[in-house]
Design an enzyme around this catalytic site. Structure first.
Site: not given
Ligand code: HPA
Ligand code: ZN
Length: 343
Positions: A24, A205
């Protein structure tokens, strides 16, 4: 392939050509640059110093990070700011022998503050073009929708971005995962598919394996970002392996956000052993303690991986990338030539 001694493995890892597919760009803003841009743009920060800001980087889970990450991005106002941020990342990527980068950006984080999407996209895109010419890094952009916002807002963002569509190759989905399942964005992803964009989504995640199924079967994504929770679902693992659906895994991120508080417990080795197209990436390097090679070195050390794993991970990164077949083969040949010539 000749054997690489454990003493020389770190050098092998640093030098092997690789693609980064999960970064990101707002997560590459270092505290020093946050303070520099705040001063340049007259933005006031709720932190007294760089050290003070760094001290706030003690995350307990995804949301605790996102709150600080969005605050950090508030210093980005002008096209030059977006250029400078992306250029700083691309220089670091180049040092890490990243030769292909597919970079996420979050336009809604900026348009919500009155910054035009044109400013965001042009600043980032110019940096990508300069990186190709000056650093030899082949960089492309992927526009992400924020999943804590509505699908209607995602549609509005897509409409606003379409005049600049030659500057990005794909669409992603990020931000707060739990409570915002992929199904919420089914219609806008269908539209993006019709428009010919590559599709990816964060899934698994912190969220359950069901979100990965949803990303595959409802959003029809080509890659899963993170995806580490797939380890809890044998049928899903089989599907990911069979269809060669890549996972863009981010080990230091997972450690810092307590998905795997100890890197030794990370599932990456099992994912590779199960034949999945797993890759290593940095996610938000300025916040999680490391860029691409920091992730590679820490993961190899914690999991006891060797040069054969490095070859597999580098090959996976190019297989999983969205570059055309000719470039893909060229990059895979560079991996092979590197290994042959490593002395
Ligand atoms: N997960 C979800 N959204 C995000 C992440 C992440 O690791 N990093 C930046 N936005
Ligand atoms: Zn991410």
């Amino acid at each position: 392939m000749k054997t690489i001694s454990p003493e020389r493995l770190p050098e092998f890892l640093r030098r092997i050509p690789k693609a980064e597919l999960h970064i990101h760009i707002e997560g590459s803003l270092e505290p020093e640059m946050i303070f520099k841009l705040a001063q340049r743009n007259g933005v006031s920060l709720p932190y007294a110093s760089v050290e003070d800001l760094r001290k706030a980087y003690a995350f307990t889970h995804l949301q605790s990070f996102l709150d600080i990450y969005y605050a950090g991005a508030s210093v980005l106002i002008q096209e030059q700011d977006f250029y400078d941020m992306a250029w700083a990342y691309l220089e670091k990527a180049s040092i890490d022998n990243v030769i292909r980068a597919e970079i996420f950006f979050d336009p809604q984080t900026h348009t919500a503050r009155g910054v035009s999407i044109e400013t965001v996209i042009k600043g980032l895109s110019h940096a990508c073009k300069a990186a190709k010419a000056e650093l030899g890094v082949d960089a492309e952009l992927i526009l992400c929708f924020l999943r804590h916002l509505s699908e209607e807002e995602a549609f509005e963002t897509l409409e606003a971005a379409l005049p600049f569509r030659e500057h990005f190759i794909g669409i992603g989905l990020d931000s707060s995962e739990v409570g915002h399942p992929p199904e919420k964005f089914a219609r806008v992803f269908a539209r993006c598919k019709e428009l010919g964009f590559h599709l990816v989504a964060h899934a698994g995640e912190e969220g359950p394996p069901e979100y990965i199924w949803g990303a595959l079967d409802v959003l029809h994504v080509e890659r899963i970002d993170h995806g580490v929770q797939s380890i809890r679902d044998a049928a899903l693992m089989q599907r990911l392996a069979q269809d060669r659906i890549p996972l863009t895994v981010c080990p230091l991120s997972n450690q810092k956000l307590k998905v795997y508080p100890d890197l030794k417990d990370h599932s990456l080795r099992q994912l590779i052993d199960a034949g999945l197209c797993a890759t290593i990436n940095s996610d938000d390097p300025a916040y999680f303690g490391g860029y691409m090679n920091d992730n590679w070195l820490a993961t190899f050390s914690a999991l006891g991986l060797d040069a054969s794993h490095a070859m597999k991970l580098a090959q996976n990164s190019f297989e999983a990338s969205f570059c055309d077949a000719v470039h893909k083969q060229k990059y895979l040949d560079r991996v092979a030539a590197f290994a042959d010539g490593f002395a």
